[in-house]
Design a protein around this motif. Structure first.
Motif, PDB file in Angstrom:
ATOM      1  N   TYR A 102      24.329  68.441  42.633  1.00  0.00           N
ATOM      2  CA  TYR A 102      25.697  68.413  43.165  1.00  0.00           C
ATOM      3  C   TYR A 102      25.695  68.821  44.635  1.00  0.00           C
ATOM      4  N   GLU A 103      24.924  69.834  44.976  1.00  0.00           N
ATOM      5  CA  GLU A 103      24.881  70.343  46.346  1.00  0.00           C
ATOM      6  C   GLU A 103      24.337  69.294  47.313  1.00  0.00           C
ATOM      7  N   GLU A 104      23.298  68.573  46.886  1.00  0.00           N
ATOM      8  CA  GLU A 104      22.758  67.498  47.725  1.00  0.00           C
ATOM      9  C   GLU A 104      23.803  66.415  47.955  1.00  0.00           C
ATOM     10  N   GLY A 105      24.516  66.052  46.894  1.00  0.00           N
ATOM     11  CA  GLY A 105      25.555  65.038  47.017  1.00  0.00           C
ATOM     12  C   GLY A 105      26.639  65.449  48.002  1.00  0.00           C
ATOM     13  N   LEU A 106      27.053  66.703  47.917  1.00  0.00           N
ATOM     14  CA  LEU A 106      28.062  67.224  48.854  1.00  0.00           C
ATOM     15  C   LEU A 106      27.554  67.162  50.292  1.00  0.00           C
ATOM     16  N   ALA A 107      26.291  67.484  50.498  1.00  0.00           N
ATOM     17  CA  ALA A 107      25.711  67.459  51.842  1.00  0.00           C
ATOM     18  C   ALA A 107      25.702  66.044  52.410  1.00  0.00           C
ATOM     19  N   MET A 108      25.449  65.057  51.563  1.00  0.00           N
ATOM     20  CA  MET A 108      25.480  63.658  52.003  1.00  0.00           C
ATOM     21  C   MET A 108      26.894  63.258  52.426  1.00  0.00           C
ATOM     22  N   ILE A 109      27.860  63.636  51.608  1.00  0.00           N
ATOM     23  CA  ILE A 109      29.262  63.322  51.902  1.00  0.00           C
ATOM     24  C   ILE A 109      29.696  63.972  53.211  1.00  0.00           C
ATOM     25  N   GLU A 110      29.301  65.215  53.406  1.00  0.00           N
ATOM     26  CA  GLU A 110      29.657  65.938  54.631  1.00  0.00           C
ATOM     27  C   GLU A 110      29.003  65.295  55.855  1.00  0.00           C
ATOM     28  N   ALA A 111      27.753  64.858  55.725  1.00  0.00           N
ATOM     29  CA  ALA A 111      27.060  64.215  56.845  1.00  0.00           C
ATOM     30  C   ALA A 111      27.755  62.917  57.250  1.00  0.00           C
ATOM     31  N   ALA A 112      28.229  62.159  56.261  1.00  0.00           N
ATOM     32  CA  ALA A 112      28.965  60.920  56.564  1.00  0.00           C
ATOM     33  C   ALA A 112      30.267  61.234  57.295  1.00  0.00           C
ATOM     34  N   LYS A 113      30.954  62.267  56.827  1.00  0.00           N
ATOM     35  CA  LYS A 113      32.238  62.644  57.418  1.00  0.00           C
ATOM     36  C   LYS A 113      32.067  63.145  58.848  1.00  0.00           C
ATOM     37  N   VAL A 114      31.135  64.064  59.056  1.00  0.00           N
ATOM     38  CA  VAL A 114      30.918  64.667  60.376  1.00  0.00           C
ATOM     39  C   VAL A 114      30.491  63.620  61.401  1.00  0.00           C
ATOM     40  N   ASN A 115      29.695  62.654  60.959  1.00  0.00           N
ATOM     41  CA  ASN A 115      29.175  61.640  61.882  1.00  0.00           C
ATOM     42  C   ASN A 115      30.010  60.362  61.896  1.00  0.00           C
ATOM     43  N   ASP A 116      31.136  60.368  61.163  1.00  0.00           N
ATOM     44  CA  ASP A 116      32.063  59.230  61.116  1.00  0.00           C
ATOM     45  C   ASP A 116      31.345  57.932  60.757  1.00  0.00           C
ATOM     46  N   ARG A 117      30.529  58.002  59.709  1.00  0.00           N
ATOM     47  CA  ARG A 117      29.784  56.846  59.220  1.00  0.00           C
ATOM     48  C   ARG A 117      30.161  56.568  57.765  1.00  0.00           C
ATOM     49  N   GLN A 118      29.936  55.336  57.344  1.00  0.00           N
ATOM     50  CA  GLN A 118      30.181  54.971  55.958  1.00  0.00           C
ATOM     51  C   GLN A 118      28.964  55.310  55.100  1.00  0.00           C
ATOM     52  N   LEU A 119      29.229  55.842  53.904  1.00  0.00           N
ATOM     53  CA  LEU A 119      28.188  56.093  52.910  1.00  0.00           C
ATOM     54  C   LEU A 119      28.610  55.403  51.624  1.00  0.00           C
ATOM     55  N   MET A 120      27.757  54.511  51.136  1.00  0.00           N
ATOM     56  CA  MET A 120      28.036  53.823  49.873  1.00  0.00           C
ATOM     57  C   MET A 120      26.860  54.003  48.936  1.00  0.00           C
ATOM     58  N   ILE A 121      27.161  54.201  47.655  1.00  0.00           N
ATOM     59  CA  ILE A 121      26.132  54.309  46.615  1.00  0.00           C
ATOM     60  C   ILE A 121      26.077  52.975  45.869  1.00  0.00           C
TER      61      ILE A 121
END
Length: 342
Positions: A102-121
């Motif tokens: 769960y923590e890794e997933g949250l870190a991925m989501i935060e990285a997308a948000k902070v860098n204003d990039r799209q993340l898709m699974i």
């Protein structure tokens, strides 16, 4: 219109039969770089697609600065490589399961948000025609109240699909983290959430390693799920279906039953309590056996979302909700108790 510069990190089977072929077919992108730790593999792939070859993903990110990155690596690398790519300014399409915690997933989501990039699974089952039609029928009230379901994904195992066969990372806990549940179960947790439009709150599961030699990850799992509204059903994931693949879902409602991918001819069959029966021929679900001959629609959808600056269908948040069901199932099996889903 701008052509997006794409890098694919990991040149195994999922990259070869899905990502690379689908990027190649998309007129709005150009494959500029590929990466794999096996020099011969990445050299061959680079030559095939006219791309630059790398054995170090960090060097690729620094030197190429791609617009889009596909992460097609063993599960334990999904989070660190996705985060590195997002921080390098790339939009990221990551294979499932998105992370190992769960923590890794949250870190991925935060990285997308902070860098204003799209993340898709890359949960491709949301794009299967029968799944989309079933969702439409349920939302229109065709089944009335939903009572129960069963959804399964099983085949003979990844050794017949993975580029490394029986030596594949799929069977190594330190690289895969989870086995059939991460390979197949998370597909079904995602698609049942999508089709029913429900979030799940509780799980009880039995997860076993009993079918594969020289493996220390799960290969058979049966889970009982309960949703917020009280729908209960089963989710099964297995690498022990040695004769025929099963990728079916059955949904039981007040006014009828939907059978998805449960018939060789009709991809969706609706049986109603008033005696009506509707057979839908919507095309066959994509399987590993298809060898990439049909599109999963994942790449096209992701590129379109980037072009139009809108969230893709399976954001990081959506991927994490589907992963959480699997994480809770593993906890349930280990503790022998029902587990509340985070």
């Amino acid at each position: 219109m701008k052509k997006y510069r794409v890098a694919v990190i990991g040149c195994g089977s999922i990259a070869r039969f899905r990502h690379l072929l689908e990027y190649q077919a998309n007129p709005n992108v150009e494959i500029v770089a590929v990466c794999d730790i096996v020099p011969e593999r990445v050299k061959e792939t680079a030559e095939q697609y006219g791309a630059e070859a790398f054995t170090d993903y960090q060097a690729l990110l620094e030197q190429v600065k791609p617009d889009i990155v596909s992460v097609c690596l063993p599960n334990y690398l999904h989070a660190p490589v996705s985060i590195a790519a997002l921080e390098a300014g790339a939009h990221v399409l990551c294979e499932k399961p998105m992370a190992t915690s769960y923590e890794e997933g949250l870190a991925m989501i935060e990285a997308a948000k902070v860098n204003d990039r799209q993340l898709m699974i890359a949960h491709n089952q949301r794009f299967v025609a029968s799944h989309q039609k079933a969702k439409e029928l349920i939302e229109a009230g065709e089944l009335g109240k939903i009572y129960s379901f069963r959804t399964a994904f099983g085949h003979g195992g990844p050794e017949g699909w993975s580029i490394d066969g029986k030596e594949s990372w799929f069977f190594k806990k330190d690289e895969a983290f989870i086995g059939a549940m991460g390979d197949l179960g998370v597909h079904k947790s995602d698609v049942i959430r999508y089709v029913l439009g429900e979030e799940f709150t509780e799980v009880a599961a039995m997860v076993e390693t009993n079918a594969k030699d020289d493996s220390n990850v799960d290969d058979n799992a049966v889970c009982l799920l309960k949703s917020e509204s009280g729908v209960i059903g089963t989710l099964t994931a297995s690498w022990a279906y040695n004769t025929n693949e099963d990728n079916s879902t059955v949904i039981y409602g007040e006014k009828g039953t939907l059978r998805l991918e449960d018939d060789p001819k009709y991809s969706l069959i609706a049986n109603y309590t008033d005696g009506r029966k509707v057979n839908y021929e919507l095309g066959q679900i994509q399987s590993n056996d298809a060898g990439g001959q049909t599109s999963s629609h994942v790449v096209d959808h992701f590129v379109n979302a980037i072009q139009n600056d809108r969230d893709p269908l399976i954001t990081g948040e959506e991927g994490l909700k589907s992963l959480n069901i699997i994480l809770a199932a593993l906890e349930s099996s280990e503790t022998g108790k029902r587990v509340k889903i985070n």
